[in-house]
Structures are given as structure tokens and as C-alpha cells.
Design an enzyme around this catalytic site. Structure first.
Site, mmCIF file in Angstrom:
data_model
loop_
_atom_site.group_PDB
_atom_site.id
_atom_site.type_symbol
_atom_site.label_atom_id
_atom_site.label_comp_id
_atom_site.label_asym_id
_atom_site.label_seq_id
_atom_site.Cartn_x
_atom_site.Cartn_y
_atom_site.Cartn_z
ATOM 1 N N TRP A 113 0.826 -1.208 0.000
ATOM 2 C CA TRP A 113 0.000 0.000 0.000
ATOM 3 C C TRP A 113 0.853 1.248 0.000
ATOM 4 O O TRP A 113 0.491 2.248 -0.631
ATOM 5 C CB TRP A 113 -0.988 -0.014 1.159
ATOM 6 C CG TRP A 113 -1.933 -1.173 1.052
ATOM 7 C CD1 TRP A 113 -2.022 -2.245 1.892
ATOM 8 C CD2 TRP A 113 -2.892 -1.412 0.004
ATOM 9 N NE1 TRP A 113 -2.980 -3.116 1.444
ATOM 10 C CE2 TRP A 113 -3.531 -2.645 0.294
ATOM 11 C CE3 TRP A 113 -3.268 -0.712 -1.145
ATOM 12 C CZ2 TRP A 113 -4.536 -3.179 -0.530
ATOM 13 C CZ3 TRP A 113 -4.266 -1.241 -1.959
ATOM 14 C CH2 TRP A 113 -4.882 -2.450 -1.647
ATOM 15 N N ASP A 142 -1.822 6.361 6.549
ATOM 16 C CA ASP A 142 -2.813 5.463 5.966
ATOM 17 C C ASP A 142 -3.132 4.412 7.027
ATOM 18 O O ASP A 142 -2.356 3.492 7.263
ATOM 19 C CB ASP A 142 -2.248 4.814 4.692
ATOM 20 C CG ASP A 142 -3.182 3.736 4.115
ATOM 21 O OD1 ASP A 142 -4.281 3.537 4.666
ATOM 22 O OD2 ASP A 142 -2.799 3.107 3.103
ATOM 23 N N LYS A 171 -12.262 -2.295 6.437
ATOM 24 C CA LYS A 171 -11.536 -3.259 7.266
ATOM 25 C C LYS A 171 -11.946 -3.165 8.730
ATOM 26 O O LYS A 171 -12.290 -4.149 9.337
ATOM 27 C CB LYS A 171 -10.035 -3.067 7.102
ATOM 28 C CG LYS A 171 -9.568 -3.715 5.809
ATOM 29 C CD LYS A 171 -8.387 -3.067 5.185
ATOM 30 C CE LYS A 171 -8.188 -3.626 3.788
ATOM 31 N NZ LYS A 171 -7.517 -2.659 2.905
HETATM 32 C C1 LIG Z 1 -6.992 -2.119 1.875
HETATM 33 C C2 LIG Z 1 -5.999 -1.046 2.007
HETATM 34 C C3 LIG Z 1 -5.925 0.019 1.102
HETATM 35 C C4 LIG Z 1 -6.807 0.103 -0.128
HETATM 36 O O1 LIG Z 1 -8.087 0.439 0.212
HETATM 37 P P1 LIG Z 1 -9.221 0.693 -0.904
HETATM 38 O O2 LIG Z 1 -10.315 1.297 -0.068
HETATM 39 O O3 LIG Z 1 -9.559 -0.633 -1.482
HETATM 40 O O4 LIG Z 1 -8.678 1.635 -1.904
HETATM 41 C C5 LIG Z 1 -5.002 1.003 1.325
HETATM 42 N N1 LIG Z 1 -4.176 0.968 2.374
HETATM 43 C C6 LIG Z 1 -4.201 -0.045 3.263
HETATM 44 C C7 LIG Z 1 -3.259 -0.034 4.416
HETATM 45 C C8 LIG Z 1 -5.111 -1.080 3.109
HETATM 46 O O5 LIG Z 1 -5.131 -2.088 3.997
#
Ligand SMILES: *Cc1c(COP(=O)(O)O)cnc(C)c1O
Length: 360
Positions: A101, A169, A193
Site C-alpha cells: 500500500w 494510511d 476493514k
Molecule cells: C486495503 C488497504 C488500502 C486500499 O483500500 P481501498 O479502499 O480498497 O482503496 C489502502 N491501504 C491499506 C493499508 C489497506 O489495507
């Protein structure tokens, strides 16, 4: 009714209590005769939920007054592009590369032809740790980290200190432990998540950064559009925000984010102990000091793919789903976000111990 024990990485488990609540009021929300899905985003019925979700989030996550809470679409992945679009001042954009990511975020900044610097990377060791020597420049336009690396199962234990705006993030560990906001300037997360269903991204950003952001980019890509309109400039993902509200209420009922953290520490310890006490049958991917409380990635000795497939089959037969590891690490990954119960983890640990005995 049968509910699976969901170890999926995302979209992932939502507490049964939350889903039951949504089910109960699905056809008639607060006596309106409407599903919240059917309500106008300009109605009081909806706006109350929208505002309560933000208020609860501020209360539970202890978000300071000078930060804005925004709901944006396009996933965390759109934030990889929006952050540099808005925050770049023509200086340097710095990144810590701790996984897939992070590297996707770096790619987006490079597309915008920014001066991108990767100050630390654990790529050489298949991202099995968080580099200990992360030093961002105080004069960078912004510094970007991924607090929890969903695929590799590593997590920052402490955020780096920098005077540059620190962008986090937190897609896979939002609301799982309290945040020291004196260190964080922007925090974003796709909800799917640990915070709700897919389709909503939560962005928490210092207001002055929003105000000084770029104005020569499309309206929907400027944070001020969301901030000035309480995320109601256009139709927001109303049902997703409603579920986030239910989840905030659920977290509050459970004792808040501090209680979540306490439970998450206990939950993760059960699994890591099972790995560490397996006489080498199970091998954790992350180095011990970088271990994630949210995603536990592990292999079977010698990356025995046959045994790994067999174990996954057995977990499925026992009603557990989502344990297949990401292809870049192989093996298994147990995602144990806030909504995973301690009983769910105990069931997995029991099965793992039995499997190790039978297959060593
Ligand atoms: C799943 C994830 C993403 C991507 O998320 P989307 O909403 O599918 O764009 C980005 N960063 C991390 C750390 C993730 O676990």
C-alpha cells in the site's frame, strides 16, 4: 442461522450486534416508514445520523477541534492521489515504503511528477519489519506512512516525529488503538476493514492543511469541498455512513477505543503465542518487534504449500473463512480486526495446535 468466523482481510467481519441492529431498522428507520437507504441526504432523518457518526467518532477517537472529519468515496486508493494533489507545494514528498500500500501511494505521487523521496524501505526483506531508522525532513511538503501493513502483518508501534505534516494510511487499524494527534496531521482509512462497509473513506485532516490546499484541481478532489459542506456537497454513501454510526455506537458500548486496544492486544497474543510455541511448525512473517495486532501472517515450516493448503481446508470445514495468505507472502493470514471475537481466535488456535500435532 450460521455465521462464519470471518478472518478476511477486507471487506471484513462486522459485529453481529451491528448487523442485527441494521436489520431491525432496515424497513422502518426511527418510525419514518423509510429505510435509511431511501432517505434523502438532505433530510433531517439522514443528517442526524451523519452528524451523530461524526460526533461519536470525535468523542471516541479524541479528535481535536482543529481537525476535520470527512467522508469521501474512491477508497483509500484515491487518497494516494488526493493527498499529494492537495498538499504538495512543489517541495519534496517523503514516504516510508513498508508494503504494497505504501508503494501504491508512492506510485501516485510519481504520476503527479512530484519530487518523491523514499526515506526508508523494508522491501528487500519482503516487508517483514518496520524500518527503525525512519527520518523525515521537517521541511517536506508531507511525510507518508502506512500504520499497519495489511498484507505483511507489520505495524508501527510509534509514529516517526517530524515537523512535516504526517499522513497516516490507517486503513487496516483505524479505531483499534488511541491516536496521539500531536504527531498526526492527516489520517485516512477505507472503512471496509475496521470501520464499516466498503464505499466510504474516512479522512481526518488538520483544518489549516485543508484551507491551504491546492485550488487548481477538480472540485471533488479538493478537501475543502468536503470540509465546507460537512461531506454533503454531493450525495455521500449514506448507507455506509449509517453503518459506521452503528459501529461507533458499538465501540462505545464496548468501552471505547481504549477497550478495543486492550482486547486487540489479548487477541493477537493468543495467535502469536500459538505460532511461537509450535516448535517451529508455524513461522510468523513479521519480525517480532514489528508484529501487527490486526493481521497475523504466517507460514508452515519451509513454506510447505501442501500443508498450508490442507490447513486452510480444515479451517474452512470448521466454519472459518478468509485465512488464505496474500500471494506475495503465501501461507495464512488471520485478520483480527475489532469485530473478531476472542472466541473466534481461540477456535483458530485450537485448530492450529491440533493440526501441528497431526502433521509434524
Ligand atoms: C486495503 C488497504 C488500502 C486500499 O483500500 P481501498 O479502499 O480498497 O482503496 C489502502 N491501504 C491499506 C493499508 C489497506 O489495507
Amino acid at each position: 442461522m450460521k455465521r462464519a468466523i470471518n478472518f478476511g482481510a477486507g471487506p471484513s467481519a462486522i459485529a453481529t450486534e451491528v448487523l442485527l441492529e441494521a436489520q431491525k431498522e432496515l424497513l422502518d428507520f426511527r418510525g419514518s416508514g423509510l429505510s435509511i437507504m431511501e432517505a434523502s441526504h438532505r433530510s433531517k432523518l439522514y443528517e442526524d445520523i451523519h452528524n451523530e457518526a461524526i460526533t461519536l467518532m470525535r468523542e471516541l477517537y479524541k479528535i481535536p477541534e482543529n481537525y476535520e472529519v470527512m467522508f469521501i468515496q474512491g477508497g483509500a486508493s484515491l487518497q494516494f492521489a488526493m493527498i499529494p494533489m492537495n498538499l504538495s507545494k512543489g517541495g519534496v514528498a517523503q514516504y516510508a515504503d513498508t508494503g504494497t500500500w505504501s508503494s501504491k501511494a508512492i506510485k501516485e505521487a510519481k504520476i503527479q511528477k512530484l519530487n518523491v523521496e523514499v526515506v526508508a524501505s523494508s522491501k528487500e526483506s519482503i516487508y517483514n519489519h518496520i524500518p527503525s531508522d525512519i527520518k523525515f525532513s521537517d521541511d517536506a511538503d508531507f511525510a507518508h506512512i502506512t500504520s499497519n501493513n495489511t498484507i505483511y502483518g507489520t505495524q508501527f508501534k510509534e509514529f516517526p516525529s517530524t515537523k512535516a505534516p504526517l499522513v497516516v494510511d490507517a486503513s487496516s487499524d483505524i479505531f483499534s488503538y488511541p491516536i496521539d494527534w500531536s504527531k498526526v496531521d492527516v489520517l485516512f482509512a477505507g472503512a471496509q476493514k475496521n470501520a464499516g462497509p466498503s464505499g466510504v473513506t474516512i479522512v481526518i485532516m488538520r483544518k489549516d492543511l485543508i484551507e491551504s490546499g491546492a485550488t487548481d484541481i477538480p472540485t471533488m478532489l479538493q478537501y475543502r469541498t468536503y470540509s465546507e459542506n460537512n461531506s454533503l456537497y454531493n450525495t455521500p454513501p449514506t448507507f455506509g455512513i449509517y453503518i459506521i454510526w452503528l459501529i461507533m455506537k458499538w465501540i462505545k458500548e464496548k468501552g471505547g477505543i481504549e477497550a478495543m486496544e486492550e482486547l486487540n492486544i489479548k487477541k493477537a497474543a493468543l495467535l502469536y503465542d500459538a505460532i511461537d510455541n509450535s516448535n517451529g511448525f508455524y513461522v510468523g512473517h513479521a519480525q517480532k518487534d514489528s508484529r501487527s495486532l490486526m493481521n497475523v501472517s504466517f507460514n508452515i515450516k519451509d513454506k510447505n504449500a501442501e500443508l498450508e493448503a490442507k490447513l486452510i481446508k480444515e479451517t474452512e470445514a470448521a466454519g472459518m473463512i478468509g485465512l488464505k495468505g496474500h500471494r506475495s507472502v503465501g501461507g495464512l493470514r488471520a485478520s483480527i480486526y475489532n469485530a473478531m471475537s476472542i472466541e473466534g481466535i481461540e477456535a483458530l488456535v485450537q485448530l492450529m495446535e491440533k493440526f501441528a500435532k497431526e502433521n509434524s
